[in-house]
Design a protein around this motif. Sequence first.
Motif, PDB file in Angstrom:
ATOM      1  N   LEU A  62      -3.243   6.266  12.144  1.00  0.00           N
ATOM      2  CA  LEU A  62      -2.143   5.489  11.559  1.00  0.00           C
ATOM      3  C   LEU A  62      -2.419   5.165  10.089  1.00  0.00           C
ATOM      4  O   LEU A  62      -1.520   5.207   9.251  1.00  0.00           O
ATOM      5  N   THR A  63      -3.675   4.872   9.789  1.00  0.00           N
ATOM      6  CA  THR A  63      -4.028   4.544   8.405  1.00  0.00           C
ATOM      7  C   THR A  63      -3.779   5.743   7.490  1.00  0.00           C
ATOM      8  O   THR A  63      -3.241   5.591   6.388  1.00  0.00           O
ATOM      9  N   GLU A  64      -4.109   6.940   7.960  1.00  0.00           N
ATOM     10  CA  GLU A  64      -3.876   8.133   7.124  1.00  0.00           C
ATOM     11  C   GLU A  64      -2.384   8.368   6.898  1.00  0.00           C
ATOM     12  O   GLU A  64      -1.975   8.805   5.831  1.00  0.00           O
ATOM     13  N   ARG A  65      -1.562   8.049   7.900  1.00  0.00           N
ATOM     14  CA  ARG A  65      -0.100   8.181   7.696  1.00  0.00           C
ATOM     15  C   ARG A  65       0.351   7.223   6.602  1.00  0.00           C
ATOM     16  O   ARG A  65       1.150   7.573   5.734  1.00  0.00           O
ATOM     17  N   ARG A  66      -0.181   6.022   6.630  1.00  0.00           N
ATOM     18  CA  ARG A  66       0.187   5.023   5.610  1.00  0.00           C
ATOM     19  C   ARG A  66      -0.261   5.488   4.229  1.00  0.00           C
ATOM     20  O   ARG A  66       0.484   5.386   3.250  1.00  0.00           O
ATOM     21  N   VAL A  67      -1.483   6.025   4.162  1.00  0.00           N
ATOM     22  CA  VAL A  67      -2.038   6.494   2.891  1.00  0.00           C
ATOM     23  C   VAL A  67      -1.196   7.660   2.346  1.00  0.00           C
ATOM     24  O   VAL A  67      -1.031   7.817   1.136  1.00  0.00           O
ATOM     25  N   ALA A  68      -0.604   8.447   3.258  1.00  0.00           N
ATOM     26  CA  ALA A  68       0.249   9.564   2.825  1.00  0.00           C
ATOM     27  C   ALA A  68       1.621   9.078   2.364  1.00  0.00           C
ATOM     28  O   ALA A  68       2.483   9.886   2.003  1.00  0.00           O
ATOM     29  N   GLY A  69       1.839   7.773   2.374  1.00  0.00           N
ATOM     30  CA  GLY A  69       3.069   7.227   1.795  1.00  0.00           C
ATOM     31  C   GLY A  69       4.128   6.814   2.800  1.00  0.00           C
ATOM     32  O   GLY A  69       5.187   6.313   2.433  1.00  0.00           O
ATOM     33  N   GLU A  70       3.868   7.014   4.088  1.00  0.00           N
ATOM     34  CA  GLU A  70       4.886   6.647   5.093  1.00  0.00           C
ATOM     35  C   GLU A  70       5.038   5.126   5.139  1.00  0.00           C
ATOM     36  O   GLU A  70       4.037   4.395   5.145  1.00  0.00           O
TER      37      GLU A  70
END
Length: 287
Positions: A62-70
């Motif tokens: 989930l953190t990587e999705r957030r970091v990708a701008g989602e």
Amino acid sequence: MFTTYNDVYLDIRRRLVLEKISMAELEAFEILKSVTGKAREEFVRDKYLHASNDIVRSAARLTERRVAGEPLAYILGEWDFYGITLKVTPDVLIPRSDTEALVDCALRRSNGAFRFLDLGCGSGCVGIALGVMRNSARGVLADISEGALEVAKENVYNNRLSSRISVIRADMTAAPPANLGKFDVLVSNPPYITTDEMKTLDKSVVEFEPKNALWGGDDGLDFYRAICENWLDVLNDGGVLAFECGIAQSSSLEKLLSGFGLKNIQTTRDTSGANRVVSCIKQVELI
Ligand code: GLN
């Protein structure tokens, strides 16, 4: 290695801070809560307990999705509006706190057991807030997007409003379906971003939120025109029409409404002080 919930939290926060995400601490808590189901108090209680590998992996994903701008709302799958928690998916616009001014306006300008229509309902946030705030109100949520209708239906059901609110498919640029009946209040937060503004929107909005809920034509006013052309007949005499609009649109929208013979036109501000809502009354003149 013995990984605690606190380690997981700190890892998420570190990653978000590194990406300069402004409310890293708050978002890290939300992501952790979504993965573990633990609210803040439970986290404080359990922070030195062992967190399983599954939890560590889900939190990282989930953190990587957030970091990708989602946007966080899509990652969590829910978002709060008017004190109500609503399901959100990429089929619907994330409910904005600016839009709470539209709910306030509709509540202020109506009374009693009104019947409302929320055109272009998306998640259903506006109509659901009206239903929650006025337990004598009944209404219809309408949208053209099947994906949005699924989300709106679920939100109506989850908020125990199925006996007072129905959800239908409708196109605001076409005539209303037959047998819809009349309404005392018509609210809408239609797409109103202009062609030029679409190019300058935040990456998190353009890349993730539904374009058909944002773009309102070259001057951003296409859907206000379409609603006035097609939907005024479903409004009762003396009924309220209330629109959310962009910060630079209120005076053009006032003119547009006045051109359709609508009366008692008022502009109200949102909590950040922007002219956000234009509302009026349909008054049929006797001749
Ligand atoms: N307020 C939204 C935004 O600025 C747009 C909402 C809309 O077009 N109805 O992203």
